[in-house]
Scaffold this motif. Structure first.
Motif, PDB file in Angstrom:
ATOM      1  N   PRO A  54      41.742  57.155 -61.203  1.00 17.46           N
ATOM      2  CA  PRO A  54      41.324  58.090 -60.162  1.00 17.46           C
ATOM      3  C   PRO A  54      42.287  58.022 -58.971  1.00 17.46           C
ATOM      4  N   GLU A  55      42.671  59.156 -58.480  1.00 23.99           N
ATOM      5  CA  GLU A  55      43.594  59.274 -57.346  1.00 23.99           C
ATOM      6  C   GLU A  55      44.947  58.622 -57.628  1.00 23.99           C
ATOM      7  N   HIS A  56      45.246  58.357 -58.896  1.00 17.55           N
ATOM      8  CA  HIS A  56      46.523  57.754 -59.314  1.00 17.55           C
ATOM      9  C   HIS A  56      46.795  56.432 -58.597  1.00 17.55           C
ATOM     10  N   ARG A  57      45.725  55.630 -58.430  1.00 23.94           N
ATOM     11  CA  ARG A  57      45.903  54.342 -57.778  1.00 23.94           C
ATOM     12  C   ARG A  57      44.945  53.322 -58.377  1.00 23.94           C
ATOM     13  N   LEU A  58      45.379  52.072 -58.353  1.00 22.44           N
ATOM     14  CA  LEU A  58      44.559  50.947 -58.797  1.00 22.44           C
ATOM     15  C   LEU A  58      44.859  49.744 -57.915  1.00 22.44           C
ATOM     16  N   ARG A  59      43.853  48.891 -57.762  1.00 22.79           N
ATOM     17  CA  ARG A  59      44.109  47.609 -57.099  1.00 22.79           C
ATOM     18  C   ARG A  59      45.071  46.827 -57.975  1.00 22.79           C
ATOM     19  N   HIS A  76      56.557  41.787 -59.340  1.00 20.27           N
ATOM     20  CA  HIS A  76      58.000  42.020 -59.500  1.00 20.27           C
ATOM     21  C   HIS A  76      58.272  43.396 -60.102  1.00 20.27           C
ATOM     22  N   THR A  77      57.470  43.771 -61.095  1.00 21.12           N
ATOM     23  CA  THR A  77      57.660  45.078 -61.736  1.00 21.12           C
ATOM     24  C   THR A  77      57.381  46.199 -60.743  1.00 21.12           C
ATOM     25  N   CYS A  78      56.324  46.061 -59.959  1.00 13.85           N
ATOM     26  CA  CYS A  78      56.011  47.084 -58.950  1.00 13.85           C
ATOM     27  C   CYS A  78      57.095  47.156 -57.873  1.00 13.85           C
ATOM     28  N   SER A  79      57.705  46.033 -57.550  1.00 13.39           N
ATOM     29  CA  SER A  79      58.810  46.055 -56.580  1.00 13.39           C
ATOM     30  C   SER A  79      59.958  46.904 -57.109  1.00 13.39           C
ATOM     31  N   VAL A  87      56.459  54.236 -57.279  1.00 11.55           N
ATOM     32  CA  VAL A  87      55.178  53.631 -56.914  1.00 11.55           C
ATOM     33  C   VAL A  87      55.275  53.202 -55.464  1.00 11.55           C
ATOM     34  N   LYS A  88      54.157  53.234 -54.765  1.00 10.62           N
ATOM     35  CA  LYS A  88      54.103  52.631 -53.433  1.00 10.62           C
ATOM     36  C   LYS A  88      52.863  51.755 -53.379  1.00 10.62           C
ATOM     37  N   ARG A  89      52.955  50.708 -52.596  1.00 12.93           N
ATOM     38  CA  ARG A  89      51.817  49.801 -52.420  1.00 12.93           C
ATOM     39  C   ARG A  89      51.312  49.924 -50.998  1.00 12.93           C
ATOM     40  N   LYS A  96      41.345  43.089 -46.390  1.00 12.08           N
ATOM     41  CA  LYS A  96      42.678  42.729 -45.902  1.00 12.08           C
ATOM     42  C   LYS A  96      43.552  42.080 -46.969  1.00 12.08           C
ATOM     43  N   ARG A  97      42.925  41.464 -47.984  1.00 10.73           N
ATOM     44  CA  ARG A  97      43.710  40.791 -49.022  1.00 10.73           C
ATOM     45  C   ARG A  97      44.047  41.724 -50.185  1.00 10.73           C
ATOM     46  N   GLY A  98      43.315  42.805 -50.339  1.00 13.15           N
ATOM     47  CA  GLY A  98      43.517  43.710 -51.463  1.00 13.15           C
ATOM     48  C   GLY A  98      44.696  44.652 -51.248  1.00 13.15           C
ATOM     49  N   VAL A  99      45.373  44.981 -52.339  1.00 14.64           N
ATOM     50  CA  VAL A  99      46.512  45.902 -52.295  1.00 14.64           C
ATOM     51  C   VAL A  99      46.354  46.912 -53.418  1.00 14.64           C
TER      52      VAL A  99
END
Length: 152
Positions: A54-59, A76-79, A87-89, A96-99
């Protein structure tokens, strides 16, 4: 210590065919994606998982689970995907800890291009070389394998 339940000759033959075939198929898919689209198979899998969310995003924690990667490897892969603009994070509101990892428009377009070639590779080296019943059996087998692993 009890004696292991050794594989018989037929089981050993089929086990080796699975190991060799799965490794070689993975190498073919990875090489094809890299040469045609500059994406590794693990990068492609992340783009697929984000495109289906959904919304093309996941934790990131959920993405690691779905993409069968450790959190460290996923980071590392997401970097690499961020450096490519695919991708953007961003932080999770209220945590505060979740990305979150978000698939960008450029990432969706790259996935669309890569998927068209990738499906042909999957067909050429798997789907079109085995009988439909064998493909269905393969699906049943690995759903059972995944269920056993998840139990455990």
């Amino acid at each position: 210590m009890s004696e292991p339940r050794w594989l018989d000759a037929a089981q050993q033959r089929d086990w080796r065919a699975f190991v060799d075939g799965s490794v070689r198929l993975t190498e073919v898919m990875d090489r094809d994606l890299k040469s045609r689209h500059g994406l590794s198979l693990s990068e492609y899998e992340i783009l697929v998982r984000l495109s289906e969310a959904p919304e093309h995003r996941l934790r990131m924690a959920e993405l690691a689970e779905h993409a069968s990667q450790s959190r460290s490897r996923l980071s590392h892969t997401c970097s690499r995907l961020e450096a490519k603009g695919l991708v953007k994070r961003a932080g999770c509101p209220g945590d505060k800890r979740g990305v979150y990892a978000h698939l960008t428009g450029e990432g969706f377009a790259a996935l669309d291009r890569a998927a068209r070639d990738h499906v042909e590779t999957v067909r050429a080296y798997l789907v079109d070389v085995i009988a439909p019943g064998d493909l269905a059996a393969l699906g049943r087998v690995f759903r059972a394998v995944i269920a056993r692993i998840d139990e455990g």
